[in-house]
Design an enzyme around this catalytic site. Structure first.
Site, short mmCIF file in Angstrom:
data_model
loop_
_atom_site.label_atom_id
_atom_site.label_comp_id
_atom_site.label_asym_id
_atom_site.label_seq_id
_atom_site.Cartn_x
_atom_site.Cartn_y
_atom_site.Cartn_z
N HIS A 4 0.86 -1.20 -0.10
CA HIS A 4 0.02 0.05 0.22
C HIS A 4 0.62 1.24 0.21
O HIS A 4 0.27 2.38 0.12
CB HIS A 4 -0.96 -0.10 1.12
CG HIS A 4 -2.26 -0.81 0.89
ND1 HIS A 4 -3.40 -0.43 0.33
CD2 HIS A 4 -2.46 -1.92 1.27
CE1 HIS A 4 -4.12 -0.99 0.34
NE2 HIS A 4 -3.73 -2.23 0.85
N LYS A 22 -8.83 14.10 3.56
CA LYS A 22 -7.91 12.99 3.56
C LYS A 22 -7.27 13.02 5.05
O LYS A 22 -7.18 14.11 5.50
CB LYS A 22 -7.01 12.90 2.47
CG LYS A 22 -6.44 14.24 1.99
CD LYS A 22 -5.67 14.21 0.60
CE LYS A 22 -6.52 14.09 -0.49
NZ LYS A 22 -6.25 12.78 -1.25
N ARG A 23 -6.46 12.13 5.12
CA ARG A 23 -5.60 12.15 6.43
C ARG A 23 -4.30 13.31 6.04
O ARG A 23 -4.20 13.53 4.73
CB ARG A 23 -4.79 10.93 6.59
CG ARG A 23 -5.58 9.98 7.22
CD ARG A 23 -6.01 10.33 8.50
NE ARG A 23 -4.81 10.46 9.45
CZ ARG A 23 -4.71 9.56 10.51
NH1 ARG A 23 -5.73 8.58 10.65
NH2 ARG A 23 -3.99 9.52 11.43
N LYS A 60 0.82 14.51 0.93
CA LYS A 60 -0.55 14.70 0.25
C LYS A 60 -0.71 16.56 -0.01
O LYS A 60 -1.62 16.72 -0.79
CB LYS A 60 -1.71 14.44 1.24
CG LYS A 60 -1.93 12.84 1.22
CD LYS A 60 -2.96 12.28 2.17
CE LYS A 60 -3.06 10.85 2.48
NZ LYS A 60 -3.85 10.20 1.53
N THR A 70 -8.21 6.63 -2.81
CA THR A 70 -9.98 6.24 -3.14
C THR A 70 -10.89 7.43 -2.96
O THR A 70 -11.68 7.22 -3.73
CB THR A 70 -10.17 5.10 -2.10
OG1 THR A 70 -9.89 5.42 -0.72
CG2 THR A 70 -9.51 3.81 -2.79
N LYS A 115 -14.39 8.74 -5.12
CA LYS A 115 -15.77 9.03 -4.47
C LYS A 115 -16.02 10.36 -4.87
O LYS A 115 -17.17 10.48 -5.52
CB LYS A 115 -15.51 9.09 -2.74
CG LYS A 115 -15.14 8.01 -2.07
CD LYS A 115 -14.83 8.28 -0.72
CE LYS A 115 -13.91 6.96 -0.07
NZ LYS A 115 -13.23 7.23 1.14
C1 LIG Z 1 -11.95 7.27 1.48
C2 LIG Z 1 -11.48 7.69 2.56
C3 LIG Z 1 -10.17 8.12 2.72
C4 LIG Z 1 -9.09 7.73 1.90
O1 LIG Z 1 -9.00 9.34 1.25
P1 LIG Z 1 -7.59 9.60 0.12
O2 LIG Z 1 -7.96 10.70 -0.30
O3 LIG Z 1 -7.74 8.49 -0.88
O4 LIG Z 1 -6.39 9.59 1.11
C5 LIG Z 1 -9.76 8.54 4.13
N1 LIG Z 1 -10.68 8.63 5.20
C6 LIG Z 1 -11.96 8.36 4.99
C7 LIG Z 1 -12.85 8.79 5.95
C8 LIG Z 1 -12.61 8.19 3.77
O5 LIG Z 1 -13.70 7.73 3.52
#
Ligand SMILES: *Cc1c(COP(=O)(O)O)cnc(C)c1O
Length: 803
Positions: free
Chosen positions: A356, A544-545, A550, A652, A656
């Site tokens: 990952h 995101k985190r 990032k 991911t 979304k």
């Molecule tokens: C989808 C999701 C992530 C992943 O987000 P990335 O932009 O791909 O890092 C992180 N936290 C939550 C709550 C999510 O639903």
């Protein structure tokens, strides 16, 4: 599929459940009681189906998938389960008839936050798809008492609060004390010969009991259900403490102390390795209980372990469960009496590994001392695996430098990724670009030696949850254009939307759906944290985190630049622009926490500047989590996916947003590359260095100062960072970090990023063009459905049939 309830029968079941479990009735019950009653009623139906699924799997001797992950970020379950069981409208109606508002009730359910971010959410989406595709599959994780912390922002800074989710959340769990497994730590090994075999026993170990708490999961449009098995830790409580000799008494309290801490809390680091001994204990506790559980069930069906690999496949989500490899070896040899070669043959045909991350700080390398003391037998086995692997490597390469790179045990450390490559039947990355980097760089030598192991499976998301369930407006449009609910099982049907690219009525409707979703989110945000959002503004979102790779800080630099332009020329912004952030920082990640503080300082400054009113706004959304993402995605217009190229394995969140019609401002990183493949330059806002260019720049000596001296706007923006904002906090530290190292190349991409944001804002003014782009994004997002990804795992790695 059979629909288990009518509105009336649901009403009756809920009424009965309230009486039986809480001694109350609908008119008297609290919201919490009703919420639990809903969970229990649906859980009963799913549990019944679970018995049937298990029976069929056993009778037909089907191969089973075991998905091991230290994280499952499930979020809420009530709406999802009702949706998958086909009774969501009936549930809403029944609740209404009993005097409850379903929307308010759903909002009371705590998120099951047993994960940090993308990796944990992926596991949850895959479990849904495996079930929907009728694959006999079990997810395994730890039943953490506290999930990912709740984030509050106090005076601009992150404060962490415990996430005590089990109060209501445990209504979904089914404890199975009869299937508990004992897991042993420490102690000493005693070897003896008996019947011509060398036996090894672990004596004086500390024992923790692993008790399964099963969460049943329903698939969509199928009677097939699967289980998420969450291991709870208990002490092996002695029956009569008084009878215990002094030594045993003390050991009993050791067991108890270990049992109390082991499943206490999820480690909150994302994409980062912390060599804590409790974490290693969690990993082994999880792996040993899981392997014992799988082996026990296999023996019940087949009476032998010789066909284990034909009937089981163990997929490990990153290296966190890597100890399955030596643990399987231990059980095959020490408990089933196999010799090394036979045990290795079966083990290495049963385990598949998903990588990952390529970030070096995230690679797990356990100190050998720790492994040796905590897991003496496992350590012996790891050493032998390492010795044989090294012999193979030496015979293949005859190059000491390669031996060192590929070693499993080296310099006093156990390298978990190399263990997984050696012991796995398959190694996969999670996007095309990421899998190429694994082959060319991270696992270059392993790829040269065993190229057949390497493959790619690009991540995917549960499109039923992330589109149909959370965005009813868009779901309605899709149904009208793409042939009813066909797309729920065949996500490629979304492609049919492309045909309406020039249908202005459709584009208008899409615009209207987004507007309504923005109004709805503004209402939610006002209730949740008292902020006022203007639905006329561009909703430009980065959630995101919080991690330096990032590049939330790059987003901030651009906003500061916009702010400065606005100060020079109050008319330079005509369309209001709202920047929304949401991000948790690992509690020990100081720089990430500083960036959160910075976002809040900037937001505060801008909100107090009258020149920004109706033009520019920055909002930090507290406590980003699955349920917040579910509210936000349908309302988002711009998706910020701006990681340094080569660093984000897939992403991911990007998927979304795309599925909900947001347009991406992004780098060619992770799955953005595949988004670009289907969208072309014309349907997203790409910018910045490519992965190979970024790597070359770093290799050949990157000098951030050079970019500053050529760009006065950048220099001015950096000076503002230095000086700070209205609250008087200086960000000199972040400034220094940028001008001296800038590890993630923010300044190299700054100009291109500002240009991309400008192109985006200009395009936004042409509503027809924008809506057409949005339509294409939705239409082409089908490849990012988890159903596609899971089907690829099933076909190419697991060799299991599916719907
Ligand atoms: C989808 C999701 C992530 C992943 O987000 P990335 O932009 O791909 O890092 C992180 N936290 C939550 C709550 C999510 O639903």
């Amino acid at each position: 599929m059979t629909v288990p309830f009518t509105t009336q029968s649901l009403q009756d079941a809920l009424t009965a459940k309230l009486a039986l479990n809480f001694g109350t009735e609908p008119g008297e019950a609290t919201d919490q009681e009703m919420l639990k009653a809903c969970a229990l009623v649906l859980r009963d139906v799913m549990a019944l189906r679970g018995v049937q699924t298990a029976k069929e799997t056993k009778k037909e001797q089907k191969k089973q998938v075991h998905y091991l992950s230290l994280e499952f970020l499930m979020g809420r379950s009530l709406m999802k389960n009702a949706y998958n069981l086909g009774v969501l409208p009936e549930l809403k109606e029944a609740l209404g008839n009993l005097g409850f508002k379903s929307g308010d009730l759903f909002e009371l359910e705590p998120d099951a936050g047993l994960g940090n971010g993308g990796l944990g959410r992926l596991a949850a989406c895959y479990l849904d798809s495996m079930t929907t595709l009728d694959i006999p599959a079990t997810g395994y994780s730890i039943c953490y008492e506290l999930g990912i912390f709740k984030q509050k922002i106090v005076e601009g800074q992150q404060v962490e609060l415990p996430d005590d989710w089990k109060g209501v959340g445990s209504a979904w769990l089914l404890p199975k004390p009869d299937e508990a497994q004992a897991v042993h730590f420490g102690g000493t090994l005693r070897e003896f010969w008996h019947d011509g075999h060398l036996h090894i026993v672990n004596e004086n170990s500390t024992t923790v009991l692993a008790v399964p708490c099963d969460m049943v999961v329903a698939g969509y449009d199928t009677d097939h259900v699967n289980t998420l098995r969450l291991w709870d830790a208990r002490s092996t409580r002695p029956v009569d403490m008084a009878l215990f000799s002094r030594g045993e008494y003390l050991k009993a309290s050791e067991d108890e102390a270990m049992a109390e801490t082991i499943a206490k809390v999820l480690y909150p680091e994302d994409n980062h390795y912390e060599g804590k001994s409790l974490r290693l204990k969690q990993q082994y506790f999880f792996v040993s209980a899981t392997v014992q559980s799988i082996v026990t069930k296999h023996l019940e069906t087949y009476g032998t372990l010789k066909n284990f690999h034909e009937k089981n496949i163990i997929q490990i989500n990153d290296t966190h469960p890597a100890l399955v490899i030596p643990e399987l070896m231990r059980i095959f040899m020490d408990e089933a009496g196999m010799n090394w070669d036979e045990a290795w043959d079966i083990t290495s045909r049963s385990v598949a590994y998903t990588n990952h991350t390529v970030l070096s700080e995230a690679l797990e390398r356990w100190p050998q001392q720790l492994v040796e003391t905590l897991l003496p037998r496992v350590w012996q086995i790891i050493q032998e695996i390492a010795r044989r692997w090294q012999e193979k490597v030496e015979n293949f390469f005859h190059d000491p430098s390669v031996t060192e790179k590929m070693a499993i045990v080296w310099g006093g450390e156990v390298r978990m990724a190399n263990l997984c490559v050696a012991g796995g039947l398959s190694v996969n990355g999670v996007s095309g670009l990421h899998s190429e980097i694994l082959k060319k760089d991270v696992f270059k030598n392993s790829y040269a030696m065993e190229p057949w192991k390497f493959t790619n499976v690009t991540n995917g998301i549960d499109h039923r949850r992330w589109l149909s369930e959370i965005n009813p407006g868009l779901d309605g449009l899709v149904r009208d254009l793409a042939g009813g609910d066909d797309y729920l099982l065949h996500p490629q049907a979304l492609k049919k939307l492309d045909a309406y690219a020039d249908d202005s009525a459709v584009l208008k409707r899409l615009d209207e759906i987004k507007w309504q979703n923005k109004v709805k989110f503004a209402d939610y945000a006002r209730k949740a944290q008292g902020v006022t959002l203007d639905p006329n503004a561009i909703f430009d979102v980065q959630v995101k985190r919080l991690h330096e790779y990032k590049r939330q800080l790059l987003n901030v630099l651009h906003i500061i630049t916009l702010y400065q332009q606005l100060q020079d020329d109050p008319n330079c912004i005509t369309r209001p622009h709202t920047f929304l952030f949401g991000a948790k920082a690992a509690p020990g990640y100081a720089v990430a926490k500083r960036i959160i503080h910075l976002i809040n300082s900037l937001a505060d400054d801008i909100s107090h500047d009258p020149r920004c009113r109706g033009k520019l706004q920055v909002v930090f959304l507290e406590n980003y989590r699955v349920s917040l993402a579910e509210h936000l995605m349908p309302a988002s217009e711009v998706s910020q996916q701006i990681s340094t190229a080569g660093k984000e394995a897939s992403g991911t969140g990007n998927m979304k947003f795309m599925m909900n019609g947001a347009l991406t401002v992004g780098t060619l990183d992770g799955a953005n590359v595949e988004m670009h493949d289907v969208l072309g330059d014309e349907n997203m806002f790409l910018f910045g260095l490519h992965a190979d260019q970024a790597a070359t720049l770093k290799r050949e000596g990157y000098v951030p100062q050079r970019y500053i001296s050529h760009d006065p706007q950048m220099e001015r923006c950096l000076n503002a960072l230095r000086k700070g904002f209205r609250d008087g906090v200086s960000y000199e530290d972040l400034y220094q970090r940028l001008i001296s190292q800038d590890e993630y190349l923010l300044l190299a991409d700054y100009r291109a990023y500002c240009d991309a944001e400008r192109r985006m804002a200009e395009t936004y003014e042409n509503r027809e063009t924008w809506n057409r782009m949005s339509l294409h994004n939705i239409a082409r997002s089908g490849i990012f459905a988890a159903d596609r990804a899971v089907a690829e795992y099933a076909d190419n790695i697991w060799d299991v049939p599916h719907r």
